[in-house]
Design a protein around this motif. Structure first.
Motif, mmCIF file in Angstrom:
data_model
loop_
_atom_site.group_PDB
_atom_site.id
_atom_site.type_symbol
_atom_site.label_atom_id
_atom_site.label_comp_id
_atom_site.label_asym_id
_atom_site.label_seq_id
_atom_site.Cartn_x
_atom_site.Cartn_y
_atom_site.Cartn_z
ATOM 1 N N UNK A 90 7.435 -3.095 -2.134
ATOM 2 C CA UNK A 90 6.067 -3.498 -1.798
ATOM 3 C C UNK A 90 5.555 -2.574 -0.697
ATOM 4 N N UNK A 91 4.386 -2.022 -0.886
ATOM 5 C CA UNK A 91 3.865 -1.047 0.078
ATOM 6 C C UNK A 91 3.284 -1.707 1.325
ATOM 7 N N UNK A 92 2.752 -2.902 1.196
ATOM 8 C CA UNK A 92 2.085 -3.570 2.314
ATOM 9 C C UNK A 92 3.106 -4.182 3.279
ATOM 10 N N UNK A 93 2.973 -3.834 4.580
ATOM 11 C CA UNK A 93 3.859 -4.416 5.586
ATOM 12 C C UNK A 93 3.603 -5.909 5.769
ATOM 13 N N UNK A 94 2.349 -6.299 5.592
ATOM 14 C CA UNK A 94 2.017 -7.720 5.690
ATOM 15 C C UNK A 94 2.718 -8.507 4.591
ATOM 16 N N UNK A 95 2.752 -7.922 3.394
ATOM 17 C CA UNK A 95 3.451 -8.569 2.282
ATOM 18 C C UNK A 95 4.951 -8.620 2.540
ATOM 19 N N UNK A 96 5.489 -7.567 3.200
ATOM 20 C CA UNK A 96 6.901 -7.562 3.597
ATOM 21 C C UNK A 96 7.215 -8.775 4.449
ATOM 22 N N UNK A 139 11.476 -6.348 -1.984
ATOM 23 C CA UNK A 139 10.554 -6.292 -0.849
ATOM 24 C C UNK A 139 10.259 -4.845 -0.457
ATOM 25 N N UNK A 140 11.275 -3.993 -0.499
ATOM 26 C CA UNK A 140 11.084 -2.592 -0.119
ATOM 27 C C UNK A 140 10.152 -1.850 -1.075
ATOM 28 N N UNK A 200 19.593 -19.766 -2.345
ATOM 29 C CA UNK A 200 19.426 -18.306 -2.360
ATOM 30 C C UNK A 200 18.834 -17.857 -3.692
ATOM 31 N N UNK A 201 19.290 -18.457 -4.793
ATOM 32 C CA UNK A 201 18.734 -18.139 -6.113
ATOM 33 C C UNK A 201 17.265 -18.538 -6.185
ATOM 34 N N UNK A 202 16.946 -19.685 -5.591
ATOM 35 C CA UNK A 202 15.554 -20.154 -5.532
ATOM 36 C C UNK A 202 14.670 -19.125 -4.829
ATOM 37 N N UNK A 203 15.130 -18.595 -3.695
ATOM 38 C CA UNK A 203 14.348 -17.587 -2.954
ATOM 39 C C UNK A 203 14.241 -16.283 -3.755
ATOM 40 N N UNK A 204 15.311 -15.937 -4.472
ATOM 41 C CA UNK A 204 15.278 -14.721 -5.305
ATOM 42 C C UNK A 204 14.197 -14.827 -6.377
ATOM 43 N N UNK A 205 14.160 -15.946 -7.083
ATOM 44 C CA UNK A 205 13.159 -16.113 -8.145
ATOM 45 C C UNK A 205 11.757 -16.154 -7.536
ATOM 46 N N UNK A 206 11.592 -16.854 -6.396
ATOM 47 C CA UNK A 206 10.277 -16.986 -5.767
ATOM 48 C C UNK A 206 9.707 -15.637 -5.353
ATOM 49 N N UNK A 207 10.564 -14.697 -4.940
ATOM 50 C CA UNK A 207 10.088 -13.399 -4.451
ATOM 51 C C UNK A 207 10.099 -12.335 -5.546
ATOM 52 N N UNK A 208 11.138 -12.334 -6.364
ATOM 53 C CA UNK A 208 11.293 -11.264 -7.353
ATOM 54 C C UNK A 208 10.597 -11.555 -8.679
ATOM 55 N N UNK A 209 10.396 -12.824 -8.989
ATOM 56 C CA UNK A 209 9.738 -13.169 -10.253
ATOM 57 C C UNK A 209 8.825 -14.382 -10.039
ATOM 58 N N UNK A 210 7.826 -14.255 -9.147
ATOM 59 C CA UNK A 210 7.019 -15.422 -8.760
ATOM 60 C C UNK A 210 6.195 -16.013 -9.902
ATOM 61 N N UNK A 211 5.774 -15.191 -10.846
ATOM 62 C CA UNK A 211 4.934 -15.699 -11.933
ATOM 63 C C UNK A 211 5.706 -16.631 -12.860
ATOM 64 N N UNK A 212 7.016 -16.464 -12.930
ATOM 65 C CA UNK A 212 7.834 -17.312 -13.807
ATOM 66 C C UNK A 212 8.603 -18.378 -13.019
ATOM 67 N N UNK A 213 8.318 -18.477 -11.731
ATOM 68 C CA UNK A 213 9.077 -19.412 -10.883
ATOM 69 C C UNK A 213 9.016 -20.841 -11.422
ATOM 70 N N UNK A 214 7.812 -21.290 -11.761
ATOM 71 C CA UNK A 214 7.631 -22.681 -12.204
ATOM 72 C C UNK A 214 8.347 -22.977 -13.507
ATOM 73 N N UNK A 256 5.523 -11.523 4.910
ATOM 74 C CA UNK A 256 5.297 -12.795 4.236
ATOM 75 C C UNK A 256 6.463 -13.144 3.315
ATOM 76 N N UNK A 257 6.952 -12.143 2.583
ATOM 77 C CA UNK A 257 8.069 -12.377 1.658
ATOM 78 C C UNK A 257 9.340 -12.743 2.419
ATOM 79 N N UNK A 258 9.656 -11.989 3.458
ATOM 80 C CA UNK A 258 10.877 -12.246 4.217
ATOM 81 C C UNK A 258 10.785 -13.540 5.020
ATOM 82 N N UNK A 259 9.579 -13.917 5.418
ATOM 83 C CA UNK A 259 9.410 -15.151 6.196
ATOM 84 C C UNK A 259 9.803 -16.379 5.388
ATOM 85 N N UNK A 260 9.654 -16.290 4.076
ATOM 86 C CA UNK A 260 10.047 -17.422 3.229
ATOM 87 C C UNK A 260 11.561 -17.610 3.197
#
Length: 312
Positions: A230-236, A227-228, A121-135, A238-242
């Motif tokens: 983010x204005x784009x529904x497509x991005x919504x 996620x909320x 769950x923490x992994x998914x949080x970082x991947x979505x909320x702070x993707x630039x620093x994920x690595x 994509x993020x939730x699908x992960x």
């Protein structure tokens, strides 16, 4: 044969009675149980094989998936071989040391399993909320350290259970109406004061599940908030699908676990065979479904699995 099944050769041993009330159907029950167990082993070993062989899968997410596969294999293997021996051959006797050892390893693996779900769950949080620093935040080394921390926590919390049971006297009637040495079932075999054992077992179950569910809920609360924004529904989508695979695994795991724990302790009106069947399904269904869920939802795993399947 009936005398062999009901009386241990060692008078200090326990008798695991299988599924009470359904003894005549043990052979038939063993068919789906053994099928689920084999599918679980094949699926989880396939994940471990793919992650170890493919360099492109040497990433935090797949390292976590390997940890989940190991706990799935460990949890079911602690119990199912002995359960199948009961169903097939009537080998119901188990030594006190063997019983307490089985209890320790099974509960340790179960506690480690829920710790892995928290890290995921923490992994998914970082991947979505702070993707630039994920690595930089979630390296393979850091994931391994978090996994080791989860294992240490599991051992320290679970170890007192068999140690507290070791000090208790056990009654002459040592028949456990179960397929494995479940903690509360063994506690009921004691003629001594079991208040500490019952309290500790219940508190540890609720603390582990409560803390881990709180951390998972916090992670997903922050994910939903991000996620909320983010204005784009497509991005919504994509993020939730992960997160869908992890959410499905959590629902399967915690639903069966909570039902098994609570009904065994508080469901006096529920038949014993229902308790035991649910406890065994908790050991079999999540480990069987987890590789299938991640295999379907994770594109990289599907591709690598297809690659090796086509070679056969």
């Amino acid at each position: 044969m009936s005398a062999f099944n009901l009386t241990p050769s060692d008078p200090s041993a326990f008798i695991l009675n299988g599924i009470p009330g359904l003894e005549a159907a043990h052979i038939w029950i063993s068919i789906p149980f053994s099928m689920f167990y084999i599918i679980s082993l094949l699926g989880n070993f396939m994940i471990l094989f793919l992650v170890s062989k493919e360099q492109t899968l040497h990433k935090p997410m797949f390292l976590l998936l390997s940890m989940l596969a190991l706990t799935d294999i460990g949890g079911s293997t602690c119990v199912m071989p002995k359960a199948l021996c009961i169903f097939w051959f009537g080998f119901k006797s188990i030594t006190v040391d063997g019983c307490l050892t089985q209890m320790f390893f099974f509960n340790t693996v179960a506690a480690m399993h829920t710790a892995v779900l928290v890290i995921m769950a923490f992994d998914r949080y970082v991947a979505i909320c702070d993707p630039l620093r994920y690595a930089t935040i979630l390296t393979n080394t850091r994931i391994a350290k978090l996994g080791l921390l989860g294992l240490i926590r599991a051992v320290l919390l679970v170890l007192p259970e068999p140690l507290l049971l070791w000090r208790l006297p056990f009654c002459t009637n040592r028949v456990i109406p179960h397929t494995y040495c479940e903690h509360i079932a063994v506690v009921k075999m004691s003629c001594g004061d079991t208040r500490i054992n019952r309290t500790y077992g219940l508190v540890i179950s609720l603390v582990i599940i409560g803390i881990d569910l709180t951390l998972i809920g916090l992670s997903y609360g922050l994910i939903i908030r991000a996620v909320l924004r983010i204005s784009s529904k497509k991005a919504h989508r994509k993020a939730l699908n992960t997160c869908t695979a992890h959410i499905c695994v959590m629902l399967v795991t915690y639903t069966t676990n909570l039902f098994s724990v609570l009904t065994h302790r508080f469901g006096q009106g529920i038949a014993d065979h229902v308790h035991i069947l649910m406890a065994n399904l908790y050991l079999l269904v999540p480990p069987m479904l987890n590789p299938i869920i991640y295999g379907i939802k994770t594109k990289e795993l599907r591709e690598k699995m297809g690659k090796y399947t086509c070679r056969m």
